[in-house]
Design a protein around this motif. Sequence first.
Motif, short mmCIF file in Angstrom:
data_model
loop_
_atom_site.label_atom_id
_atom_site.label_comp_id
_atom_site.label_asym_id
_atom_site.label_seq_id
_atom_site.Cartn_x
_atom_site.Cartn_y
_atom_site.Cartn_z
N ASN A 107 13.34 -13.32 -4.40
CA ASN A 107 14.38 -12.51 -5.05
C ASN A 107 14.64 -11.21 -4.28
O ASN A 107 15.28 -10.30 -4.81
CB ASN A 107 14.04 -12.24 -6.52
N GLU A 108 14.13 -11.13 -3.04
CA GLU A 108 14.36 -9.97 -2.17
C GLU A 108 14.09 -8.64 -2.87
O GLU A 108 14.93 -7.76 -2.91
CB GLU A 108 15.75 -10.01 -1.55
N SER A 109 12.89 -8.54 -3.45
CA SER A 109 12.49 -7.32 -4.14
C SER A 109 11.05 -6.99 -3.78
O SER A 109 10.36 -7.78 -3.15
CB SER A 109 12.63 -7.49 -5.65
N TYR A 110 10.64 -5.79 -4.18
CA TYR A 110 9.27 -5.35 -3.93
C TYR A 110 8.48 -5.40 -5.22
O TYR A 110 8.92 -4.85 -6.23
CB TYR A 110 9.25 -3.93 -3.37
N VAL A 125 3.24 -0.34 -3.72
CA VAL A 125 3.87 -1.61 -3.33
C VAL A 125 2.76 -2.63 -3.11
O VAL A 125 1.80 -2.37 -2.38
CB VAL A 125 4.71 -1.44 -2.05
N GLU A 126 2.87 -3.78 -3.76
CA GLU A 126 1.91 -4.87 -3.54
C GLU A 126 2.39 -5.79 -2.42
O GLU A 126 1.62 -6.15 -1.55
CB GLU A 126 1.72 -5.70 -4.81
N LYS A 127 3.67 -6.19 -2.50
CA LYS A 127 4.21 -7.09 -1.49
C LYS A 127 5.71 -7.23 -1.65
O LYS A 127 6.28 -6.84 -2.67
CB LYS A 127 3.56 -8.47 -1.58
N PHE A 128 6.34 -7.80 -0.62
CA PHE A 128 7.77 -8.11 -0.68
C PHE A 128 7.91 -9.53 -1.23
O PHE A 128 7.21 -10.45 -0.79
CB PHE A 128 8.40 -8.03 0.71
N MET A 129 8.79 -9.68 -2.20
CA MET A 129 9.01 -10.98 -2.83
C MET A 129 10.23 -11.64 -2.20
O MET A 129 11.38 -11.25 -2.48
CB MET A 129 9.22 -10.80 -4.34
N GLN A 130 10.01 -12.61 -1.34
CA GLN A 130 11.09 -13.27 -0.60
C GLN A 130 12.11 -13.94 -1.52
O GLN A 130 13.30 -13.86 -1.27
CB GLN A 130 10.51 -14.31 0.35
N GLY A 168 0.80 -1.23 0.00
CA GLY A 168 0.00 0.00 0.00
C GLY A 168 0.82 1.27 0.00
O GLY A 168 0.30 2.34 -0.29
N ASP A 169 2.13 1.17 0.32
CA ASP A 169 2.99 2.36 0.28
C ASP A 169 3.11 2.87 -1.15
O ASP A 169 3.20 2.09 -2.10
CB ASP A 169 4.40 2.04 0.79
N LEU A 170 3.13 4.20 -1.30
CA LEU A 170 3.38 4.82 -2.60
C LEU A 170 4.88 5.06 -2.71
O LEU A 170 5.49 5.66 -1.82
CB LEU A 170 2.63 6.14 -2.73
N HIS A 226 -2.01 -1.38 -17.32
CA HIS A 226 -1.60 -1.76 -15.97
C HIS A 226 -0.22 -2.42 -16.05
O HIS A 226 0.00 -3.32 -16.87
CB HIS A 226 -2.62 -2.74 -15.37
N ASN A 227 0.69 -1.95 -15.23
CA ASN A 227 2.05 -2.49 -15.20
C ASN A 227 2.35 -3.06 -13.82
O ASN A 227 1.84 -2.58 -12.81
CB ASN A 227 3.06 -1.37 -15.49
N ARG A 228 3.21 -4.07 -13.79
CA ARG A 228 3.62 -4.70 -12.54
C ARG A 228 5.07 -5.16 -12.73
O ARG A 228 5.41 -5.77 -13.74
CB ARG A 228 2.72 -5.89 -12.25
N GLU A 229 5.92 -4.84 -11.75
CA GLU A 229 7.34 -5.19 -11.86
C GLU A 229 7.93 -5.32 -10.46
O GLU A 229 7.41 -4.74 -9.51
CB GLU A 229 8.07 -4.10 -12.65
N ASP A 230 9.03 -6.05 -10.35
CA ASP A 230 9.75 -6.19 -9.08
C ASP A 230 10.96 -5.26 -9.09
O ASP A 230 11.67 -5.18 -10.10
CB ASP A 230 10.24 -7.63 -8.89
N PHE A 231 11.18 -4.58 -7.96
CA PHE A 231 12.29 -3.63 -7.84
C PHE A 231 13.09 -3.91 -6.57
O PHE A 231 12.51 -4.21 -5.52
CB PHE A 231 11.77 -2.19 -7.78
#
Length: 61
Positions: free
Chosen positions: A30-33, A23-28, A9-11, A43-48
């Motif tokens: 690959n240690e990314s958000y 932010v949707e969630k933390f991805m354990q 929920g963080d912007l 609509h876009n979705r990516e891990d950072f």
Amino acid sequence: MAGNKFKAGDLVQLKSGGPTMTVEKFMQHNESYRCTWFAGAKHNREDFAEEAIELYSDDKK
């Protein structure tokens, strides 16, 4: 410990600039958000990596 800096929920925004993302969630695995955002109607979705993003602030302009 990785994964504690941001919560769902963080912007956030890339440190280099760009669109405001949620932010949707933390991805354990690959240690990314996992972040999501819209570019027009697309609509876009990516891990950072944590080091690549920061909390969104209106005063960055």
